[in-house]
Structures are given as C-alpha cells and as structure tokens.
Design an enzyme around this catalytic site. Sequence first.
Site, PDB file in Angstrom:
ATOM      1  CG  HIS A   1       3.764  44.017   9.087  1.00  0.00           C
ATOM      2  ND1 HIS A   1       4.213  43.123   8.142  1.00  0.00           N
ATOM      3  CD2 HIS A   1       3.719  43.319  10.254  1.00  0.00           C
ATOM      4  CE1 HIS A   1       4.432  41.952   8.723  1.00  0.00           C
ATOM      5  NE2 HIS A   1       4.148  42.036  10.001  1.00  0.00           N
TER       6      HIS A   1
ATOM      7  CG  HIS B   1       6.506  42.920  14.130  1.00  0.00           C
ATOM      8  ND1 HIS B   1       7.382  41.846  14.110  1.00  0.00           N
ATOM      9  CD2 HIS B   1       5.505  42.595  13.267  1.00  0.00           C
ATOM     10  CE1 HIS B   1       6.916  40.928  13.265  1.00  0.00           C
ATOM     11  NE2 HIS B   1       5.784  41.359  12.750  1.00  0.00           N
ATOM     12  CD  GLU B   2       1.897  43.955  14.000  1.00  0.00           C
ATOM     13  OE1 GLU B   2       1.574  43.971  12.802  1.00  0.00           O
ATOM     14  OE2 GLU B   2       2.232  42.908  14.589  1.00  0.00           O
TER      15      GLU B   2
ATOM     16  CD  GLN C   1       0.892  41.047   9.544  1.00  0.00           C
ATOM     17  OE1 GLN C   1       0.528  41.736  10.473  1.00  0.00           O
ATOM     18  NE2 GLN C   1       1.431  39.852   9.717  1.00  0.00           N
TER      19      GLN C   1
ATOM     20  CB  CYS D   1       6.139  37.938  11.340  1.00  0.00           C
ATOM     21  SG  CYS D   1       5.069  38.890  10.261  1.00  0.00           S
ATOM     22  CG  LEU D   2       0.297  36.160  12.756  1.00  0.00           C
ATOM     23  CD1 LEU D   2      -1.039  36.866  12.903  1.00  0.00           C
ATOM     24  CD2 LEU D   2       0.232  34.743  13.319  1.00  0.00           C
TER      25      LEU D   2
ATOM     26  N   GLY E   1      -0.487  41.183  17.305  1.00  0.00           N
ATOM     27  CA  GLY E   1      -0.651  42.377  16.497  1.00  0.00           C
ATOM     28  C   GLY E   1      -0.959  41.979  15.063  1.00  0.00           C
TER      29      GLY E   1
HETATM   30 NI    NI Z   1       4.325  40.586  11.493  1.00  0.00          NI
END
Ligand code: NI
Length: 169
Positions: free
Chosen positions: A140, A136-137, A51, A94-95, A46
Amino acid sequence: MSVLKILTDPDPRLRKAAAPVTTFDEKLKSIISDMADTMYLAPGVGLAATQAGIDMQLLIYDPEPDPKVKNFKVLVNPEIISSNGEVLSENEGCLSVPDFRADVKRADTISVKGMDENGKSLEFEADDFVSVILQHEIDHLNGILFIDHISALKRHIYRRKLKKELKHK
Ligand code: NI
C-alpha cells in the site's frame, strides 16, 4: 476516538508511493491513534496511512485484533530487505477493495527494517500471517494493491464488478 475515511479503489491516492516520515512528534502519535481506531472499527488486521489519504510511510497491524485491547504494532518507513519461500495467501482481502477476495502468492518469510513511532530503528523477521499482512501493507505504501498480484482472469472479473458498481452510484 476519531475514525478516518478509508479510500477505496479506484481512488488515485491509493496508487501513489508515500513520503518517508521524518518528524516523530505528537502529531504522528495522534495520526497513529486515529488509524488504530479506524482499523479496529473496520475491522481489519492492518492499515496503511495511504488508505486514509495520509501521505506517510506509516502502517499499523494486529494479527489478532481485539478492540478492547488494541495491541497493535507500528511500522514507520518500512522496507523489505529480503524474502524467502512462497505461500498462497488464501482469500486475501483489503479494506480499500471492498467485497472482493482472492488468493495471492506471497513470500513465506521476510526480513523487514524500519522504525517505531519514536524513530527508533527496528529490524526483524516475520513469517506466516504477519509476513503476509506486512507484505500487503508495505505494498500500500508503494501504491500497490493486492489485486495487482492476482491472475489476469480474476482481475478482469474484479474490474467488471467494479465498473458495474460505479455505474450504479
Ligand atoms: Ni489493504
């Protein structure tokens, strides 16, 4: 193919709530395509626009990422309208929080509403892995990171590790 730079914690832009998308044009489609290139290369399941430093309530996701197929879904202006149950999302990552993973308590099932890339309204239920990805997204897009949901002790360990890394940069 255009790969975007993924911001990492503690970049303050990750802590800002994103602005709603109001224009559904070619520019939006081009951003989505760049986000997809970025997500599959990373690789991740995702990616939220936040991000990539893009101030838009926009996310993409693909629970079974295959860079050859790129069968991802798009969600614009998403909102969780109800959530049920509780699951432990094990080893969530998470990236934007590289090299750190932790268990996170998440809702089991959620109802989500939003729009697709053409501005068409969507409403659906998600469970299991997709439910966790979306929570999660969507976090963000509200300036929330998964580390905000973990125990104080785990967060302390993370902050100490981050401080050390920043010192050596
Ligand atoms: Ni993330």
